[in-house]
Design a protein around this motif. Sequence first.
Motif, PDB file in Angstrom:
ATOM      1  N   THR A  30     -14.030  -5.733  -6.711  1.00 30.39           N
ATOM      2  CA  THR A  30     -13.761  -5.082  -5.198  1.00 30.39           C
ATOM      3  C   THR A  30     -12.182  -5.733  -4.614  1.00 30.39           C
ATOM      4  O   THR A  30     -11.680  -5.116  -3.667  1.00 30.39           O
ATOM      5  CB  THR A  30     -14.941  -5.103  -4.296  1.00 30.39           C
ATOM      6  N   PHE A  31     -12.335  -6.970  -4.773  1.00 28.75           N
ATOM      7  CA  PHE A  31     -11.068  -7.657  -4.356  1.00 28.75           C
ATOM      8  C   PHE A  31      -9.876  -7.013  -4.573  1.00 28.75           C
ATOM      9  O   PHE A  31      -8.862  -6.984  -3.675  1.00 28.75           O
ATOM     10  CB  PHE A  31     -10.837  -9.058  -4.855  1.00 28.75           C
ATOM     11  N   ILE A  32      -9.522  -6.619  -6.048  1.00 31.47           N
ATOM     12  CA  ILE A  32      -8.417  -5.767  -6.000  1.00 31.47           C
ATOM     13  C   ILE A  32      -8.176  -4.720  -5.063  1.00 31.47           C
ATOM     14  O   ILE A  32      -7.082  -4.275  -4.831  1.00 31.47           O
ATOM     15  CB  ILE A  32      -8.338  -5.391  -7.623  1.00 31.47           C
ATOM     16  N   ILE A  33      -9.122  -3.642  -4.927  1.00 34.75           N
ATOM     17  CA  ILE A  33      -9.142  -2.571  -4.018  1.00 34.75           C
ATOM     18  C   ILE A  33      -8.684  -3.075  -2.871  1.00 34.75           C
ATOM     19  O   ILE A  33      -7.805  -2.533  -2.118  1.00 34.75           O
ATOM     20  CB  ILE A  33     -10.392  -1.878  -4.165  1.00 34.75           C
ATOM     21  N   TYR A  34      -9.487  -4.336  -2.282  1.00 33.99           N
ATOM     22  CA  TYR A  34      -9.180  -4.786  -0.936  1.00 33.99           C
ATOM     23  C   TYR A  34      -7.714  -5.173  -0.908  1.00 33.99           C
ATOM     24  O   TYR A  34      -6.972  -4.852   0.310  1.00 33.99           O
ATOM     25  CB  TYR A  34     -10.222  -5.860  -0.602  1.00 33.99           C
ATOM     26  N   ALA A  35      -7.128  -5.827  -1.807  1.00 36.72           N
ATOM     27  CA  ALA A  35      -5.944  -6.419  -1.565  1.00 36.72           C
ATOM     28  C   ALA A  35      -4.759  -5.367  -1.708  1.00 36.72           C
ATOM     29  O   ALA A  35      -3.901  -5.349  -0.761  1.00 36.72           O
ATOM     30  CB  ALA A  35      -5.808  -7.217  -2.954  1.00 36.72           C
ATOM     31  N   THR A  36      -4.992  -4.161  -2.635  1.00 37.76           N
ATOM     32  CA  THR A  36      -3.969  -3.355  -2.635  1.00 37.76           C
ATOM     33  C   THR A  36      -3.973  -2.433  -1.511  1.00 37.76           C
ATOM     34  O   THR A  36      -3.031  -1.794  -1.040  1.00 37.76           O
ATOM     35  CB  THR A  36      -4.149  -2.341  -3.859  1.00 37.76           C
ATOM     36  N   THR A  37      -5.424  -1.921  -0.818  1.00 38.33           N
ATOM     37  CA  THR A  37      -5.140  -0.912   0.336  1.00 38.33           C
ATOM     38  C   THR A  37      -5.198  -1.634   1.730  1.00 38.33           C
ATOM     39  O   THR A  37      -4.668  -0.865   2.375  1.00 38.33           O
ATOM     40  CB  THR A  37      -6.757  -0.517   0.070  1.00 38.33           C
ATOM     41  N   ILE A  50       0.859  -7.613  -5.795  1.00 37.88           N
ATOM     42  CA  ILE A  50       0.049  -7.144  -6.361  1.00 37.88           C
ATOM     43  C   ILE A  50       0.135  -7.557  -8.157  1.00 37.88           C
ATOM     44  O   ILE A  50      -0.823  -7.704  -8.908  1.00 37.88           O
ATOM     45  CB  ILE A  50      -0.396  -5.777  -6.347  1.00 37.88           C
ATOM     46  N   ALA A  51       1.422  -7.424  -8.564  1.00 37.92           N
ATOM     47  CA  ALA A  51       1.635  -7.550 -10.005  1.00 37.92           C
ATOM     48  C   ALA A  51       1.460  -9.181 -10.097  1.00 37.92           C
ATOM     49  O   ALA A  51       0.898  -9.424 -11.533  1.00 37.92           O
ATOM     50  CB  ALA A  51       3.309  -7.493 -10.083  1.00 37.92           C
ATOM     51  N   LEU A  52       1.713 -10.098  -9.295  1.00 35.35           N
ATOM     52  CA  LEU A  52       1.298 -11.341  -9.405  1.00 35.35           C
ATOM     53  C   LEU A  52      -0.143 -11.700  -9.434  1.00 35.35           C
ATOM     54  O   LEU A  52      -0.494 -12.491 -10.604  1.00 35.35           O
ATOM     55  CB  LEU A  52       2.031 -12.146  -8.609  1.00 35.35           C
ATOM     56  N   LEU A  53      -0.982 -11.171  -8.824  1.00 32.89           N
ATOM     57  CA  LEU A  53      -2.193 -11.350  -8.522  1.00 32.89           C
ATOM     58  C   LEU A  53      -2.862 -10.826  -9.991  1.00 32.89           C
ATOM     59  O   LEU A  53      -3.785 -11.439 -10.496  1.00 32.89           O
ATOM     60  CB  LEU A  53      -2.903 -10.580  -7.709  1.00 32.89           C
ATOM     61  N   THR A  54      -2.416  -9.637 -10.448  1.00 39.72           N
ATOM     62  CA  THR A  54      -3.280  -8.828 -11.495  1.00 39.72           C
ATOM     63  C   THR A  54      -2.954  -9.747 -12.959  1.00 39.72           C
ATOM     64  O   THR A  54      -3.751 -10.156 -13.809  1.00 39.72           O
ATOM     65  CB  THR A  54      -2.878  -7.556 -11.846  1.00 39.72           C
TER      66      THR A  54
END
Length: 481
Positions: A30-37, A50-54
């Motif tokens: 869920t955090f990835i969705i929260y971060a990107t949106t 986003i690239a750094l996080l993933t």
Amino acid sequence: MSTYAKNKQRFSYAIGEAGHDMAYNLMANTFIIYATTSLFAGLKNANQLIALLTSSIVIIRLFEIFFDPIIAGFIDNTKTTRFGKFRPWAWGATLVHAILLIVLYSGFLRLMDGNYLMLAITVVVFYALMDFVYTLKDTSFHGMVPALTVDSKERGILNSFDRIGAAVGGGDIIPLFMVPAVVFFTYLSTGNRTQGIQGWFWLGLILAIYCIVTMTISMAGVHETNSVIRSSRKRASLKDVFSSIFRNDQLMWISLAYLVFAIGNVTSKPSIFYVYNYVLAKPDWYWVVGAASTFCGIFSVPFYPVLCKWIRRRNVFVIAISGMLLAEVLFVFSGRNLILIVAATVLYFLPQQLITLVTMMVAIDSIEYEQLKHGIRNEAVTVSVHGSLDKIAGALSSGIVGVIVIISEMGSATDASKLTAANIATFHVSAFVVPAILMVISLIVFLWKVKLTEERHAKIVDTLNAKLKHAPDDVQHANVQ
């Protein structure tokens, strides 16, 4: 232990898993969705963040493979309190992790919008801290099972309740209410019907509190045993922690069997999306995958203790692998037949949890096997190995599926009509035939090398009890024949 006490412990453990699984999905998915949106939305360097996080998540997960046994060894070496050894760690780590989740979903990272370097460093460090605390929580919570009972049958029932808790109340239900909840809370805070940071904060806060409440109920309802077998454990050095893993041949063989299966599984499972999207050209039917994954797990897991009683877990593994192999064959030969593909989807997910349970139970039972064979008892360390294997398979998943999409030319196809018969054949071979071969190898390793049956484990427990009762201050060593 009375029947009431056993049932209380089983349901309590399941409740704890519901919140534990929710916490994992909040952080991992869920955090990835929260971060990107929302969190990084509108920032000048959003794509770089986003690239750094993933990429950081992948690196952190791979690093954990080597770090997990150290954390588990630390937990194993801690002194047992009046609340037990594992319960204080599980509850304490849950509290800290929930607080970190609340802070993360508060949007505090937006305070550093003007300093990209500081923002990037904070994102990576904060996520690594959260992941470390979660690993501490996960290791202590799941490492608790061998501390609750030494009976293999009861361990199987506890793990079945654990899987039911994850399916019914865990993170898999987040997608059902996530977007409506975020929009609702954003509207209450701002009057805008969007997925704003305000909405994410309230969702994160409520679910973090849910995690604390469920773990509190769980830890109040479980009870660690103080048997002579558990109390005989001596403090292990870092060298002992790793040697206890590699010297435990039954743990190594079941780990190899599960790892080979898991790699096949993480190849086929995400590839099913492309079956519905490109082979069938019916992406709207992909809901079947989510429904099959959830309901098949809920349906099959309660039967695990019954099946093991009737046909033993060795045969459960054979039947479950056979069912998944049949599903792989159906995917390959079903063509564009919707009914056959739906049947293959259901058949694929129906036995999946049974395989996980069988391998997990053999790994847990290997604790007493290693204790009798080498005089070493590491509960959390042994249980952590299974989780590390999932991390290895999970880390490989995206790369494997990416290769499949590239070689079958699905990445460059704008729709299903652009794919040739050769493209689909290449996809079927790489997404289903190769994983099927891996599953066959897993089955061969299991039948050839895994010898720790329920009956053998019961004899080991009896032998340990007899030896340690006569020499409680001296851990006895014996070779298992």
